[in-house]
Every structure is written in structure tokens, then in C-alpha cells.
Design an enzyme around this catalytic site. Sequence first.
Site, mmCIF file in Angstrom:
data_model
loop_
_atom_site.group_PDB
_atom_site.id
_atom_site.type_symbol
_atom_site.label_atom_id
_atom_site.label_comp_id
_atom_site.label_asym_id
_atom_site.label_seq_id
_atom_site.Cartn_x
_atom_site.Cartn_y
_atom_site.Cartn_z
ATOM 1 N N ASP A 46 0.847 -1.232 0.194
ATOM 2 C CA ASP A 46 0.241 0.044 0.066
ATOM 3 C C ASP A 46 0.949 1.212 -0.047
ATOM 4 O OD1 ASP A 46 -1.592 2.268 0.718
ATOM 5 O OD2 ASP A 46 -2.593 1.228 2.236
ATOM 6 N N VAL A 47 0.828 1.911 -1.187
ATOM 7 C CA VAL A 47 1.871 3.081 -1.268
ATOM 8 C C VAL A 47 1.503 4.107 -0.241
ATOM 9 C CG1 VAL A 47 2.395 2.658 -3.701
ATOM 10 C CG2 VAL A 47 0.445 4.315 -3.118
ATOM 11 N N ASN A 86 2.602 5.308 -10.409
ATOM 12 C CA ASN A 86 1.556 5.203 -10.943
ATOM 13 C C ASN A 86 0.291 4.908 -10.182
ATOM 14 O OD1 ASN A 86 -0.127 4.259 -13.510
ATOM 15 N ND2 ASN A 86 -0.278 2.640 -12.263
ATOM 16 N N TYR A 101 -8.971 14.616 -6.079
ATOM 17 C CA TYR A 101 -8.156 14.216 -7.279
ATOM 18 C C TYR A 101 -7.653 15.381 -7.877
ATOM 19 C CZ TYR A 101 -6.873 11.297 -11.294
ATOM 20 O OH TYR A 101 -6.264 10.752 -12.337
ATOM 21 N N LYS A 121 -3.435 15.587 -7.898
ATOM 22 C CA LYS A 121 -2.529 15.652 -9.146
ATOM 23 C C LYS A 121 -2.047 16.662 -9.524
ATOM 24 C CE LYS A 121 -3.370 11.286 -10.342
ATOM 25 N NZ LYS A 121 -2.466 10.288 -10.470
ATOM 26 N N THR A 136 -9.045 2.480 -19.088
ATOM 27 C CA THR A 136 -8.849 1.722 -18.061
ATOM 28 C C THR A 136 -10.152 1.753 -17.208
ATOM 29 O OG1 THR A 136 -8.303 3.312 -16.370
ATOM 30 C CG2 THR A 136 -6.521 2.448 -17.918
HETATM 31 P P1 NAD Z 1 -6.699 1.569 -12.332
HETATM 32 O O1 NAD Z 1 -7.567 1.774 -11.312
HETATM 33 O O2 NAD Z 1 -6.591 0.434 -13.356
HETATM 34 O O3 NAD Z 1 -5.141 1.706 -11.701
HETATM 35 C C1 NAD Z 1 -4.758 2.051 -10.342
HETATM 36 C C2 NAD Z 1 -3.822 1.099 -9.708
HETATM 37 O O4 NAD Z 1 -3.503 1.569 -8.597
HETATM 38 C C3 NAD Z 1 -4.575 -0.228 -9.604
HETATM 39 O O5 NAD Z 1 -4.018 -1.220 -9.979
HETATM 40 C C4 NAD Z 1 -4.862 0.042 -8.018
HETATM 41 O O6 NAD Z 1 -4.737 -1.578 -7.467
HETATM 42 C C5 NAD Z 1 -3.377 0.592 -7.538
HETATM 43 N N1 NAD Z 1 -3.913 1.166 -6.212
HETATM 44 C C6 NAD Z 1 -4.724 2.043 -5.803
HETATM 45 N N2 NAD Z 1 -4.517 2.312 -4.504
HETATM 46 C C7 NAD Z 1 -3.084 1.788 -4.220
HETATM 47 C C8 NAD Z 1 -2.521 1.804 -3.099
HETATM 48 N N3 NAD Z 1 -2.765 2.433 -1.818
HETATM 49 N N4 NAD Z 1 -1.300 1.026 -3.096
HETATM 50 C C9 NAD Z 1 -0.699 0.461 -4.228
HETATM 51 N N5 NAD Z 1 -1.473 0.517 -5.163
HETATM 52 C C10 NAD Z 1 -2.889 1.181 -5.272
HETATM 53 O O7 NAD Z 1 -6.653 3.027 -13.191
HETATM 54 P P2 NAD Z 1 -5.643 3.714 -14.076
HETATM 55 O O8 NAD Z 1 -6.462 4.548 -15.165
HETATM 56 O O9 NAD Z 1 -4.634 2.509 -14.791
HETATM 57 O O10 NAD Z 1 -4.700 4.697 -13.313
HETATM 58 C C11 NAD Z 1 -3.406 4.577 -13.271
HETATM 59 C C12 NAD Z 1 -2.840 6.040 -13.131
HETATM 60 O O11 NAD Z 1 -3.167 7.015 -14.169
HETATM 61 C C13 NAD Z 1 -3.389 6.815 -11.784
HETATM 62 O O12 NAD Z 1 -2.509 7.453 -10.977
HETATM 63 C C14 NAD Z 1 -4.466 7.599 -12.422
HETATM 64 O O13 NAD Z 1 -4.864 8.542 -11.450
HETATM 65 C C15 NAD Z 1 -3.826 7.992 -13.572
HETATM 66 N N6 NAD Z 1 -4.815 8.510 -14.732
HETATM 67 C C16 NAD Z 1 -5.437 7.809 -15.317
HETATM 68 C C17 NAD Z 1 -6.387 8.215 -16.358
HETATM 69 C C18 NAD Z 1 -7.459 7.715 -16.997
HETATM 70 O O14 NAD Z 1 -8.118 8.049 -17.786
HETATM 71 N N7 NAD Z 1 -7.430 6.269 -16.939
HETATM 72 C C19 NAD Z 1 -6.274 9.596 -16.596
HETATM 73 C C20 NAD Z 1 -5.658 10.570 -16.073
HETATM 74 C C21 NAD Z 1 -4.528 9.725 -14.972
#
Ligand code: NAD
Length: 246
Positions: free
Chosen positions: A61-62, A88, A150, A154, A185
Site C-alpha cells: 500500500d503506497v 503510477n 483528485y 494531481k 482503463t
Molecule cells: P486503475 O484503477 O486500473 O489503476 C490504478 C492502480 O492503482 C490499481 O491497480 C490499484 O490497485 C492501484 N492502487 C490503488 N491504491 C493503491 C495503493 N494504496 N497502493 C498501491 N496500489 C494502489 O486506473 P488507471 O487508469 O490505470 O490509473 C493509473 C494512474 O493513471 C493513476 O494514477 C490515475 O490517476 C492516472 N490517470 C488515469 C487516467 C485515465 O483516464 N484512466 C487519466 C489520468 C490519469
Amino acid sequence: MRFKNKVVVVTGAGSGIGRAIALAFAKEGASVVIASHHSDGKKVEQEIVKAGGKALFVQADVSGSASVRSMVDGVIKKFKRVDFLVNNAGILLHGDAVSTSEADWNRVLDVNLKGMFLCAKYVVPCMKSGAIVNISSEWGLSGGRDVLAYCASKGGVVNLTRAMALDYARKGIRVNAVCPGLINTKMLTGFFSKKELREIGQMVPMRRIGEPEEIARVILFLCSDDASYVTGAVLSVDGGDMAGTY
Ligand code: NAD
């Protein structure tokens, strides 16, 4: 094989963008640490190993320093070094200033911002040189409705990145941020139907949402020697969303 004999830690790599980053690094020869609080990271580890790559899933857990410390200890025990960190892991909770509970605010800030600080805190001492990439968002550069915590987290990631870039420039560690737009995603598909996603995609200048692999390729570039003079940069990967009104 751009990353043979290199070790990369990717947080939140059990799904979505993190998974795509982990697979892309493995294809280029890196040993990949899949750091996720969810057991889906195990599947990504198996996928990489089955394809002949090197991977280690560590449940972490980060947002907790004990958890991050023990994850880093495990990495050093197994691989002896870290060359790249991709921060990430992230969560998205809805709410404005009135409707967001204090607990939700704390959770989002703890995972999305403090998590990146903690991972850097324990990984940087293990790095001789290399690169860190922090995943922000287009909502780190502009506001969004009903996603207050959020957006705050960010936006913080963007300036955390710049500060870290200055702190570690002389150590030979480059630190950059990537700001994805709408990416296909479960973070998006959890909130929108397929039809809504197609409609949202039409509002992007490139007329589609992005795929996780399109973010992964940019991360690999930022970690590669091709980006040897790039640090403190904040790079939008969003089909033109942040270029202006359209
Ligand atoms: P996702 O939900 O598939 O991935 C997020 C991952 O973070 C998951 O695997 C989850 O298990 C992990 N996670 C959550 N809390 C955690 C914790 N406390 N410790 C360790 N791991 C944890 O969604 P994604 O879209 O792949 O998101 C990845 C990154 O990209 C995130 O930081 C998200 O904010 C960013 N992002 C996504 C989008 C989008 O449109 N999908 C847009 C901008 C930014």
C-alpha cells in the site's frame, strides 16, 4: 532490449496503465517489480514470467510508510538495485468541497500524493542514477467538476515532480511527470458506459480516448537514454485535450 539488466518499480501495476507499463518494460528486458495493494499484481507477474521475463509481485500500500519500506527491502533482497521508479498508483473519488468527506479527502491525498513521496523517500537511496516518472493527470493541470480531492492531489504531483527534479539532478536521477488524458482503463470504464465513453472520446481533439499502451510508450521514452537531458518536464499525453479550447 533497451532496459536489459535494469530494475524498475511500477506501483499500481496490477491493472490499467501500470500493467501496460510493467509489460512494456519486461519486453525491453527489465526486471519488473509490480507493487500493488491488490492481488491482481500476481497475474501480471505470472504473465511476464510466462513470456520469459523477470518480475516480482510485492503486495504494498503506497500510502503506508511501513508497507513501502518493506516493499523496497524485498526488491533490494531480490534484485540488489533499482534504476527506475514509476509512481503510477492512484484512486479517483467523486465529490466537491461540500460533499467530499474528510476521510475521502485524506484517502485520495494519501494514495495519490503522499504515496509518491513515500516511494521516492525509500527508493531514491537505492538508486545510483536513473529516472522517476510520476503519473499526474490532465486534472493536475486544469480543474475538473466534482473531483476536488483528485484534482488537488494531481496538481500536487506536478510540483512534487519539479521539486524532486531539482533535488536529484546532481545525483543523475531524472524526474518527470506524465499527464494522461482519458485512457481506457477501469478508472474510466467504472464510471462510464461504452456509449458514454465513445461520446466523451468525440470531445477529444483526436476524437478518441487513449489506450494504456500509449502512456506506457511515453514512460519508457522518459526512462530511456533518448531522454537523457529531460528532467522536471510535465508531459501531456492526451490526444490534444490540453492544447486549448476546441
Ligand atoms: P486503475 O484503477 O486500473 O489503476 C490504478 C492502480 O492503482 C490499481 O491497480 C490499484 O490497485 C492501484 N492502487 C490503488 N491504491 C493503491 C495503493 N494504496 N497502493 C498501491 N496500489 C494502489 O486506473 P488507471 O487508469 O490505470 O490509473 C493509473 C494512474 O493513471 C493513476 O494514477 C490515475 O490517476 C492516472 N490517470 C488515469 C487516467 C485515465 O483516464 N484512466 C487519466 C489520468 C490519469
